[in-house]
Design an enzyme around this catalytic site. Structure first.
Site, PDB file in Angstrom:
ATOM      1  N   GLY A 187       0.372  -8.199  -3.626  1.00  0.00           N
ATOM      2  CA  GLY A 187      -1.313  -9.108  -3.973  1.00  0.00           C
ATOM      3  C   GLY A 187      -0.352 -10.876  -4.865  1.00  0.00           C
ATOM      4  CG  ASP A 212      -4.489  -9.880  -1.643  1.00  0.00           C
ATOM      5  OD1 ASP A 212      -5.233  -9.075  -1.656  1.00  0.00           O
ATOM      6  OD2 ASP A 212      -3.295  -9.524  -0.973  1.00  0.00           O
ATOM      7  CG  HIS A 230      -3.813 -10.071   3.536  1.00  0.00           C
ATOM      8  ND1 HIS A 230      -2.859  -9.462   5.023  1.00  0.00           N
ATOM      9  CD2 HIS A 230      -3.815  -9.177   2.932  1.00  0.00           C
ATOM     10  CE1 HIS A 230      -2.279  -8.131   4.743  1.00  0.00           C
ATOM     11  NE2 HIS A 230      -3.449  -7.960   3.290  1.00  0.00           N
ATOM     12  NE  ARG A 262       8.995 -12.570  28.469  1.00  0.00           N
ATOM     13  CZ  ARG A 262      11.200 -13.339  27.990  1.00  0.00           C
ATOM     14  NH1 ARG A 262      11.316 -12.518  26.426  1.00  0.00           N
ATOM     15  NH2 ARG A 262      11.916 -13.999  28.693  1.00  0.00           N
ATOM     16  CG  HIS A 316      -1.728  -1.016   1.002  1.00  0.00           C
ATOM     17  ND1 HIS A 316      -3.298  -0.383   1.075  1.00  0.00           N
ATOM     18  CD2 HIS A 316      -1.718  -2.602   0.989  1.00  0.00           C
ATOM     19  CE1 HIS A 316      -4.053  -1.826   1.069  1.00  0.00           C
ATOM     20  NE2 HIS A 316      -3.262  -2.565   1.670  1.00  0.00           N
ATOM     21  CG  ASP A 338       0.470 -17.020  -2.670  1.00  0.00           C
ATOM     22  OD1 ASP A 338       0.561 -17.561  -1.868  1.00  0.00           O
ATOM     23  OD2 ASP A 338       0.915 -15.954  -3.325  1.00  0.00           O
ATOM     24  N   GLY A 339       0.863 -20.518  -1.298  1.00  0.00           N
ATOM     25  CA  GLY A 339       2.993 -20.972  -1.040  1.00  0.00           C
ATOM     26  C   GLY A 339       3.828 -20.045  -0.955  1.00  0.00           C
ATOM     27  CG  PHE A 340       4.856 -17.201  -3.843  1.00  0.00           C
ATOM     28  CD1 PHE A 340       6.384 -18.160  -3.793  1.00  0.00           C
ATOM     29  CD2 PHE A 340       3.945 -17.747  -4.815  1.00  0.00           C
ATOM     30  CE1 PHE A 340       6.790 -18.374  -5.324  1.00  0.00           C
ATOM     31  CE2 PHE A 340       4.408 -18.353  -5.673  1.00  0.00           C
ATOM     32  CZ  PHE A 340       5.489 -19.194  -6.097  1.00  0.00           C
ATOM     33  CG  HIS A 341       0.886 -14.471   0.032  1.00  0.00           C
ATOM     34  ND1 HIS A 341       1.054 -14.409  -1.069  1.00  0.00           N
ATOM     35  CD2 HIS A 341       0.758 -12.810   0.606  1.00  0.00           C
ATOM     36  CE1 HIS A 341       1.227 -13.284  -1.766  1.00  0.00           C
ATOM     37  NE2 HIS A 341       0.873 -11.717  -1.094  1.00  0.00           N
TER      38      HIS A 341
END
Length: 386
Positions: A312, A277, A218, A229, A143, A250-253
């Site tokens: 994204g 996303d 997400h 803690r 963003h 997606d295996g990346f995020h």
């Protein structure tokens, strides 16, 4: 299509159970029931789906674009129609076009476009998701920090004016730039408040959940992590039963191991559900595109800014379901629920969508036994044929 239609020959998953040797009966765009073919009413029109899987249509609560279109670039009804149609090719029958942090004027145009999409009954359009601009700069992700700002009365009024307009409306905010009073006002108006892009601690998330926040945007991404803690946003999302949480599969995020840990740790009744996303690349051959004037690059299944920041995702719902089933080892029915029943619950539309039960919308997907697309149906009408 006649008033009553039956889909026959498929193995049917209604969102709760599998049914073999049965037919899905539709009447006027809604599900009438699941029954043996021999019990179908006289005169019923039948459509054969021999050897296929018939499952609830996917519901995606975070879709930034598709078909070469970004909502941040175009907010008109045709843009929304293009985005919905692009995702229908991958089994999504209801979605929230999502506006990433932008100006007040762009948000106003987005709401106007959404109102027109609702009035024109655009297939697959569920409502809007406004992701920002009231986020934390510290957890901005992709963003634009220059556009992030606190929520003021004009912002609140603009969102409250949308109450009751859409089937669902979601706003992602951070406690750093919103108050619990603002969250309470939005929640009481029926708007889904999601917490995301925030560095807040556990106690703060508890307060915002008590004020009416219902979901977390997400999970794991752009938020304070789980610590021994300070449980952070991740710990709060897993521990607070009233919160639902979207996750990008997606295996990346998120690493698959972390996804599995989260799924096993989540307190209910809130659930973890799949979001894509997705950006404009879905259903297109784009190799790059622009967001707020910054170029985003598409390569090897990833979307990133020039500095490598994830921006994204380049994934659709069917691929996400396959990932949850094949990579996480989830039973297929549970992976399907994460893409249909659970987002319907989170969005407050379970009385109409997310399952194939009598009286609910006839939104469903036909898949091959290998989990490839066959066709997508919205309100009993086929909108895509592979």
């Amino acid at each position: 299509m006649t008033a009553q239609t039956a889909i026959t020959g498929a193995r049917i998953f209604d969102g709760l159970f599998w049914h073999d040797g049965q037919a899905l009966l539709l009447d006027g765009g809604v599900v009438t029931g699941i029954l043996p073919q021999s019990d179908l009413p006289a005169g019923t029109d039948t459509i054969s789906a021999d050897g296929q899987l018939l499952v609830p249509g996917f519901i995606d609560l975070q879709v930034n674009g598709g078909g070469g279109v970004m909502l941040n670039d175009r907010q008109d009804v045709d843009a929304i129609r293009t985005i919905c149609a692009a995702h229908a090719k991958f089994g999504t029958t209801a979605l929230l076009p999502t506006l990433i942090t932008d100006t007040f004027e762009i948000r106003t145009q987005t709401i106007a476009g959404g109102r027109k999409a609702k009035a024109e009954n655009v297939p697959g359009f569920l409502g809007l998701h406004l992701e920002g601009p009231h986020l934390s700069v510290a957890r901005k992700g992709a963003h634009d920090p220059a556009l992030i700002r606190p929520m003021d009365q004009a912002d609140l009024d603009a969102m409250l004016a949308c109450a009751g307009i859409f089937d669902a409306m979601m706003v992602t905010v951070a406690p750093e730039n919103t108050t619990t009073a603002q969250v309470k006002a939005l929640a009481e108006a029926g708007i889904i408040v999601s917490l995301g892009h925030t560095d807040a601690g556990y106690a703060t998330i508890v307060d915002y959940a008590k004020a009416g926040a219902r979901t977390v945007t997400h999970l794991f991404n752009a938020m304070s992590p789980l610590g021994h803690r300070e449980p952070g946003v991740v710990g709060a999302a897993l521990d607070i039963g009233r919160l639902h949480a979207g996750i990008i599969a997606d295996g990346f995020h998120v690493d698959p191991a972390s996804m599995g840990i989260a799924l096993r740790a989540k307190n209910g009744p809130g659930r973890i559900f799949i979001v894509t996303d997705a950006m404009s690349t879905i259903g297109s051959d784009q190799t790059s595109f622009f967001l707020n004037g910054r170029e985003i690059f598409r390569k090897d299944g990833r979307l990133t800014l020039a500095d490598g920041t994830l921006a994204g995702a380049d994934i659709d719902m069917l691929t996400s379901v396959r990932f949850a089933h094949e990579k996480l080892g989830l039973p297929l029915d549970e992976a399907l629920r994460m893409a249909s029943a659970y987002p319907a619950d989170a969005a407050g539309v379970a009385a109409r969508k997310g399952r194939l039960l009598p009286g609910l919308d006839a939104d469903f997907v036909l898949l091959t036994e290998g989990l490839d697309m066959a066709s997508t149906w919205i309100g009993g009408t086929r909108v895509f044929q592979a």
